[in-house]
Scaffold this active site. Structure first.
Site, mmCIF file in Angstrom:
data_model
loop_
_atom_site.group_PDB
_atom_site.id
_atom_site.type_symbol
_atom_site.label_atom_id
_atom_site.label_comp_id
_atom_site.label_asym_id
_atom_site.label_seq_id
_atom_site.Cartn_x
_atom_site.Cartn_y
_atom_site.Cartn_z
ATOM 1 N N ASP A 177 3.156 -1.532 -10.629
ATOM 2 C CA ASP A 177 4.379 -1.858 -9.888
ATOM 3 C C ASP A 177 4.442 -3.377 -9.871
ATOM 4 O O ASP A 177 3.956 -4.030 -8.957
ATOM 5 C CB ASP A 177 4.311 -1.272 -8.477
ATOM 6 N N GLU B 157 -5.094 -5.918 -5.372
ATOM 7 C CA GLU B 157 -4.075 -6.900 -5.043
ATOM 8 C C GLU B 157 -4.651 -8.289 -5.255
ATOM 9 O O GLU B 157 -5.716 -8.614 -4.724
ATOM 10 C CB GLU B 157 -3.597 -6.736 -3.600
ATOM 11 N N GLY C 290 0.762 -1.239 0.000
ATOM 12 C CA GLY C 290 0.000 0.000 0.000
ATOM 13 C C GLY C 290 0.792 1.287 0.000
ATOM 14 O O GLY C 290 0.213 2.366 0.003
ATOM 15 N N GLY C 291 2.120 1.200 -0.015
ATOM 16 C CA GLY C 291 2.918 2.422 -0.002
ATOM 17 C C GLY C 291 2.611 3.334 -1.169
ATOM 18 O O GLY C 291 2.402 4.540 -1.004
ATOM 19 N N LYS C 292 2.571 2.777 -2.369
ATOM 20 C CA LYS C 292 2.335 3.594 -3.558
ATOM 21 C C LYS C 292 0.873 4.036 -3.641
ATOM 22 O O LYS C 292 0.583 5.149 -4.082
ATOM 23 C CB LYS C 292 2.781 2.833 -4.804
ATOM 24 N N CYS D 38 11.365 -3.618 -8.890
ATOM 25 C CA CYS D 38 12.497 -3.452 -7.971
ATOM 26 C C CYS D 38 13.550 -4.504 -8.291
ATOM 27 O O CYS D 38 14.082 -5.157 -7.405
ATOM 28 C CB CYS D 38 12.045 -3.523 -6.516
#
Length: 475
Positions: free
Chosen positions: A172, A127, A107-109, A225
């Site tokens: 992402d 998700e 949930g950061g983005k 990443c």
């Protein structure tokens, strides 16, 4: 990596002997970064260049760790790896837009995007894994987000409902995680050449679904990443071969950010060279792809920036839509009920709040049995979708009364409640531990605050403030 980086490889290797960088991002829904920096204990918070609300920190001042500070429980900030702040920053979401974070957990983005949207528009956070979707939903709640729809669906299922719907999409993508080796030992143990190939194939499918959901003229940001070329330049080149109505945008780079490498779009990796399909270099040239444009994608290396390894590309779908254009989902809009139809809730609002939560759209309440939600304005129908959070959870309808949710407390500011109690450091520690507090005042619900930030509910009766901080969150 030695082959890819050449002379820079020794510096890259040395970076893994250094400590990882830690950072947090101030939640703009709770207040400004300037206000936060005035309240946060001194400790050398330096700015993250690509995120206006991002700051580095080192926990060495003897105080509570940032993850255990009352500010964290109040959703004042989100602890986020600094490089991971870049993709959502380049998405440039704005208030009133329809935005999708397709692979959103933890949930950061998503919460970063929400801060840019300032509560206006529709944010769909998806998700595919149920357990991770629950964590995503919890973080959306903690950050006080009102306009988010949290779903637990496959990209394919979402594309059936949201064709051409979104103004901006962030992918992402799940990846081999090479960029997280310094930060996360588990990522090292899970890595394999076979997993690189599997991730690349999965990314192709996810990006194709994202294309179906993006309107003409919309922006798509892809990020990973990992350093693996087949998952980075390779994924973008293959996508452009399949979807020639996209262009890579040339965007501003910050110090330390590196260009993508066109030659790596077809890097000779034994794990992918025999995978066939759209992976071959011949396919790229047959479709007339501007390979040089891959230089406009961005690589982040730990020996050049203060963060971990990342890759991102900013794409725009060709085409235009009329001014004021709004796409509608296949299932239409969700129908709600009027606030006055729920007497217990209406009475609670009259007694406790200074604001009308449904002022701009009276029929925005959504009821699931005893649970009541405030939908975002013009929320898509959730028929047939696995939904964990349909906007803001308001609370629970009990017999002849309404019990407000923790989510509602975190979404409110002190000025929106008729009664509030400001906690001292000692009281905040006791409250977060589930203790009752002694207090004098008018009986009823109180918004509990710490240094001006809402942190939960209390209910005063007989000079005792009953603690309504959720038991599962108590420290």
């Amino acid at each position: 990596m030695q082959d890819m980086l050449g002379e820079a490889y020794p510096a890259f290797l040395r970076s893994y002997e250094e400590e990882k960088y830690q950072a947090l991002r101030v939640n703009a829904l709770k207040g400004t970064a300037e206000e936060f920096l005035q309240k946060m204990p001194a400790g050398g918070l330096g700015a993250v260049a690509w995120e206006q609300n991002g700051f580095y920190y080192r926990h060495d001042d003897g105080g509570p760790a940032p993850g255990r500070h009352p500010f964290h429980e109040a959703g004042v900030y989100y602890i986020q790896e600094p490089s991971a702040m870049a993709p959502a920053a380049y998405l440039e979401a704005a208030p009133g837009e329809q935005v999708l974070d397709l692979c959103a957990a933890p949930g950061g983005k998503s919460t970063q995007i929400a801060s840019y949207m300032q509560g206006e528009g529709i944010l769909v956070c998806n998700e595919i894994h149920a357990a991770r979707a629950k964590i995503l939903s919890e973080n959306v709640e903690r950050m006080g987000i009102r306009n988010a729809l949290v779903t637990n669906e496959t990209p394919q299922r979402l594309s059936e409902v949201f064709g051409g719907y979104f103004d901006r999409i962030l992918v992402d993508a799940p990846c081999s995680g090479e960029g997280m080796f310094r930060k996360n030992e588990e990522a090292r143990g899970e890595w394999s050449l076979e997993n690189v190939r599997l991730c690349a194939d999965r990314q192709d499918g996810i990006l194709d679904c994202a294309d179906e959901m993006l309107r003409p003229g919309g922006r798509l940001v892809y990020s990973t990443c990992t350093f693996a070329p087949t998952e980075n330049e390779g994924s973008i080149a293959r996508f452009l071969a399949r979807h020639q109505d996209y262009q890579i945008l040339e965007v501003h780079r910050y110090d330390g950010m590196s260009d993508g490498v066109p030659a790596w779009a077809y890097y000779d990796d034994s794990a992918v060279s025999d995978s066939g399909g759209d992976h071959g270099v011949g396919v790229l040239y047959e479709h007339g792809i501007d390979m040089d444009a891959l230089r406009h994608t961005i690589r982040l290396y730990p020996h050049l920036i203060r963060g971990e390894g990342h890759y991102l590309a900013v794409l725009q779908k060709r085409g235009d839509v009329p001014d004021g254009y709004r796409a509608f989902p296949a299932n239409g809009l969700q129908k709600g009920i009027h606030g006055k139809e729920v007497r217990e809730f209406w009475q609670f609002c009259q007694e406790t709040l200074k604001i009308d939560l449904t002022a701009d759209a009276p029929e925005r309440l959504l009821r699931f049995g005893e649970q009541l939600y405030l939908m975002p304005k013009d929320m898509p129908s959730i028929k047939g979708l696995k939904v964990l959070r349909a906007g803001l959870h308001l609370g629970t309808l009990r017999k002849n009364r309404f019990e407000p949710s923790h989510a509602l407390a975190l979404a409110l500011c002190k000025e929106e409640a008729k009664r509030s109690m400001e906690l001292t450091d000692a009281q905040a520690k006791a409250y977060l531990g589930g203790m009752t507090l002694n207090c004098e005042g008018e009986k009823g619900w109180y918004l509990m605050t710490y240094q001006g930030y809402s942190i939960g509910w209390g209910k005063l009766a007989g000079q005792i403030m009953k603690n309504h901080y959720p038991k599962g969150l108590r420290k």
